[in-house]
Structures are given as C-alpha cells and as structure tokens.
Enzyme design. Structure first.
Site, mmCIF file in Angstrom:
data_model
loop_
_atom_site.group_PDB
_atom_site.id
_atom_site.type_symbol
_atom_site.label_atom_id
_atom_site.label_comp_id
_atom_site.label_asym_id
_atom_site.label_seq_id
_atom_site.Cartn_x
_atom_site.Cartn_y
_atom_site.Cartn_z
ATOM 1 N N CYS A 122 0.834 -1.204 0.000
ATOM 2 C CA CYS A 122 0.000 0.000 0.000
ATOM 3 C C CYS A 122 0.876 1.265 0.000
ATOM 4 O O CYS A 122 1.510 1.567 -0.996
ATOM 5 C CB CYS A 122 -0.985 -0.018 1.162
ATOM 6 S SG CYS A 122 -2.381 1.120 0.930
ATOM 7 N N HIS A 156 -3.753 -5.330 1.396
ATOM 8 C CA HIS A 156 -3.487 -5.667 2.795
ATOM 9 C C HIS A 156 -3.961 -7.098 3.047
ATOM 10 O O HIS A 156 -4.977 -7.528 2.517
ATOM 11 C CB HIS A 156 -4.237 -4.719 3.732
ATOM 12 C CG HIS A 156 -3.723 -3.322 3.715
ATOM 13 N ND1 HIS A 156 -2.512 -2.965 4.282
ATOM 14 C CD2 HIS A 156 -4.247 -2.182 3.203
ATOM 15 C CE1 HIS A 156 -2.329 -1.665 4.124
ATOM 16 N NE2 HIS A 156 -3.359 -1.168 3.466
#
Length: 489
Positions: A328, A431
């Site tokens: 991310c 994630h």
C-alpha cells in the site's frame, strides 16, 4: 435489545480482549450478538462488508461473533495524521480532517452517528457488547463524551469496569475511577473484572472482598494472564520472540504513521521467519526481505525513511541479492514520486520516491475501500498461484506507470501492483497478503525461504482458536450466572 458496555480504568486494560471473549462466549451459545465501539482512534483498520472501514479490533470482535465487519460496529474512527489532527471516519466513510479542538467541538454532532449505528445494531441483534476507549475518568475529555459514559448514559446500559492487575495498582485504579465519575455513572457500573492475574487466586481474595465492601460493587471475576495469547493488536508493534535456526530474516521499518501492521501477524507466528521491526534511530540489520508497510501519511513517512538512511540501506540490500516488498503506502514509496495536490494526507506538495519503479502516485479524493480475491502472478511466484489471495484495499492514491505491466497479483480480472524485471522488488495495494497459507508460502519462497514443509500458518484458523481460548476463560473464571442476568438472558 440488551447492551452491555465494557470500559477500562486505563488504555490497554484489556477492554478489547474482554469484549472479544464475551462475544465469542455468547456466540458459542447461539446468542445473536454484535460488537460496538462508539469511537476509536487507530491507524489499523479493516474494510467492512458494506464498503466502509472500522477499527481492526472491532473487526476481530465481529469475527468472534461469526459476523462480517460492518460500519455500524464502529461509527466514529479517528485516524491520526499528526500529533494534533486526524482523519474523521463517520459510519465507515471519510468525513474530513480535523484538529483536536475542532473535533472536540464536533463530538456532539458525531454522537448522532453513534446513536444511529447503535440503534441499527440493536434492531438486528439480540445482544450488543460495547467497548469504551481509554478511561471514563479522563476529566479533560468528559465534556461531550461519546466514547465511554456519555454513550452508556445515552443508551441506558450497564457497564463492566476492567482493571489490569499485571501493571500494579489495580485497586487504586478501580476505586479512583469510580470516585471521578458522576453518581449516575457509578449507579450504572454493574461491577468489576480484573484482568491478567498471575499466581494463586487465594492470595487475591482478601483484596476482592475489600473492593466489594468498599464500593458496593461485585467482582464478576478474575481473568488470568494468558501466556502465548496472540490476537490482532491495534496499537502496538511487536515481533515474535522465537524462530527456527536458519529462519528468513524479515525487516520492517516502524514508520511514524504506520498503518495496518496486522499485515505482519502471520509472519510473527511463522516458525521459519525471524521478524524484526526497526524504529527511529535504530540500526538497520541485514535481511533477506525488507517490507515497507502501509502508511497513513505516505509523503511524511517517505521523508522519515530518507532521514533514517533507509534508501542507502535498501540499495545495499538489493546489491547483495535481497528482496524488497512494498504494501500500500510502502508500494507508493517505490515509485518516482508521490503527489498530493489537495493535501489529503497532510501538506499540499510532491515528494520524490525511491525510484525503484517507473511509476507515479497521485492522491485523489474518494478512498478505495474494497475486499479483494485473486492470485499471485508468475512474476512473484514460481508459477501463478490462483485463488490464493484474500485481502482488502484501503488507499487514496492512484498509481500509473510502465512498472505496472508486470503485476504482483491478478484480482478478479484486473492487475494489482508491480514486480521489477529482475524479480527483486515487488509492490502491492493489498493488505492481508500473508493471511492465506498458499500466498504466504509463495511470497516467502520468492523472498528466499528454501524449505517450508508444514510451516505455513493458517492465520484465520489460528485467530478462531485464540478467540475460543478467550471464551473458555469466560466460562471458567467469570460469574456467568450474573452475566446472563445482566444481559437479560
């Protein structure tokens, strides 16, 4: 429907654990139960089934109930962006950025969201177990409180007060908290739970008798210190203490605004991984794999990396054949630059990236929040691993560039992330990349873990086992008849 609120004498008294234990205990008896946290402050969050985000601890409690996380379970989420400001999430969606004083004035309005979510949950489930935040006795925060007694008073629900005896001073904490709240709030405090006790309970009993006599409140039970308990941590970053000889060395910088560090929980449990977190001004050790984690403020944390000497350490690491993974915000840092023309994560501006990928990230309004399924590509796995990824995306950035032609993953027909031509550097927006055993095994093999055998950890199964362990303690250590009476069961 009945609501019971669990509050604590301090932060980290064990509120989250006690709520998870109660939720699991009730769910195992067939009770329709849901968790609720009026207000939470955390950078670790989870995507919900309705496309919002809530605190990670509340998502764990939803799992304990056998539920998918929902935005109503945590209607106010504060994600710090600086020492004095935070992004405010209302019922799963970004409301805006506020400094501490502005938010304090806004709390009366935020209470409307809290009560609306609570009413919706109460209509859908037989029991709601609510969790407070910090302590109800913080004098400076009691005005317009929505996190503790302010909610309990509005919902007219009983409260259990939890104290952590392992830190010492538990009787002073419990009695002092009662002394600092109002008569009405004391009246709705049903009793106490003492958490993390070690030793012979007989030695504690005189203190328990005194506490009940002094306050007129019963002790619902004493929960033991559970050695080896590993459940989602929302605030602290800690590594596992043991690993096998010859383990893969994985190093993670503790960014000032690190987010979603639960990505690394499966690695904490993996016997073939030596996981090391490196904080400010700490030496950067040799590694097989460096992982740049998620960040709530990518440009701010990118500057911190540069100040701490990470770019030079990463270049040396790659020269010696090491692998690098960005997740991310960490993925965004690997590009040429990160642009934030509207100041969504802080000051307006552009910050040069680590220039390991030919790509540019631009912060844009409208956060991407979605659960994802897919598989690893052959660029990172020896062969494509289909159906191995289950995770979520949570980001503002839009990333474009030539590096994306070699994706890290395929997500239901669309590519994600990037892998360098030499295979040493990889990045993803996902994630939870280590949560599924097949994906974890493939990524660790890419990073250099030679022999894995049966080492891969089934992380989801492990979480449920830990929750069952907590529920067992409710049965063994708490006055369950008194609990059932309190919950009108």
């Amino acid at each position: 429907m009945p609501t019971l609120m669990v509050q604590g004498t301090t932060s980290d008294a064990g509120k989250t654990t006690v709520v998870a234990a109660l939720c699991r205990w009730l769910a195992r008896q067939g009770v329709s139960v849901a968790p609720f946290k009026p207000q939470n402050m955390a950078l670790n969050s989870a995507v919900t089934v309705d496309g919002g985000e809530i605190g990670r601890s509340t998502a764990l409690q939803a799992l304990a109930c056998g539920l998918e996380p929902h935005s109503d379970m945590n209607p106010v989420l504060l994600k710090p962006q600086s020492d004095c400001g935070a992004q405010v999430i209302l019922r799963g969606k970004v409301h805006g950025n506020m400094d501490a004083l502005d938010y304090h004035a806004y709390k009366a309005e935020a209470m409307n969201s809290v009560m609306a979510s609570w009413r919706d949950l109460s209509a859908r489930y037989d029991v709601v177990i609510a969790e407070g935040a910090g302590s109800p006795a913080e004098i400076n925060l009691r005005a317009n409180d929505i996190a503790n007694m302010g909610f309990a008073e509005a919902a007219d629900c009983p409260v259990l007060l939890v104290g952590d005896i392992d830190k010492g001073g538990v009787f002073a904490q419990l009695v002092g908290t009662l002394a600092l709240i109002s008569d009405s709030e004391r009246g709705r405090t049903a009793g106490f739970v003492i958490n993390r006790f070690r030793g012979d309970i007989a030695l504690l009993e005189p203190g328990l008798d005194w506490l009940t006599e002094h306050t007129g409140k019963p002790v619902f039970g004493v929960l033991p210190y559970l050695h080896g308990l590993v459940i989602d941590s929302e605030d602290s970053v800690s590594a596992a203490g043991t690993s096998e000889a010859g383990a893969l060395k994985v190093v993670v910088p503790v960014l000032p605004r690190i987010s979603n560090h639960n990505d690394f929980d499966p690695l904490r449990l993996h016997p073939g991984v030596d996981l090391v977190f490196v904080g400010t001004d700490e030496p950067i050790p040799p590694a097989d794999l460096i992982i740049l984690p998620g960040s709530k403020s990518t440009r701010h944390d990118l500057q911190w990396l540069k100040q701490q000497g990470w770019p030079e350490a990463i270049q040396k690491h790659l020269r010696y054949g090491g692998k690098l993974l960005g997740i991310c915000g960490g993925f965004q840092m690997l590009g040429l630059k990160v642009e934030d023309p509207e100041g969504l994560e802080g000051e307006v501006g552009t910050t040069k990236g680590l220039a390991l990928f030919e790509m540019v990230t631009r912060m844009v309004p409208g956060k991407q929040l979605r659960m994802v399924n897919g598989g690893l590509t052959s660029h990172v796995a020896s062969t494509a691993v289909t159906g191995a990824l289950k995770g979520y995306e949570m980001h503002n950035g839009v990333t474009e560039g030539a590096a994306l032609v070699r994706p890290f993953a395929e997500l239901e027909g669309r590519p994600d992330g990037a892998v360098s031509a030499d295979g040493q550097v990889a990045g993803t927006y996902i994630h939870g990349v280590f949560d599924e055993p097949a994906a974890c095994k493939a990524i660790l093999a890419w990073a250099g873990l030679k022999t894995q055998g049966e080492q891969s950890v089934d992380y989801q199964r492990h979480r449920l086992q830990q929750l069952d362990r907590l529920a067992d303690q409710v049965d063994q250590c708490l006055d369950t008849d008194r609990l059932r009476s309190l919950l009108q069961l």
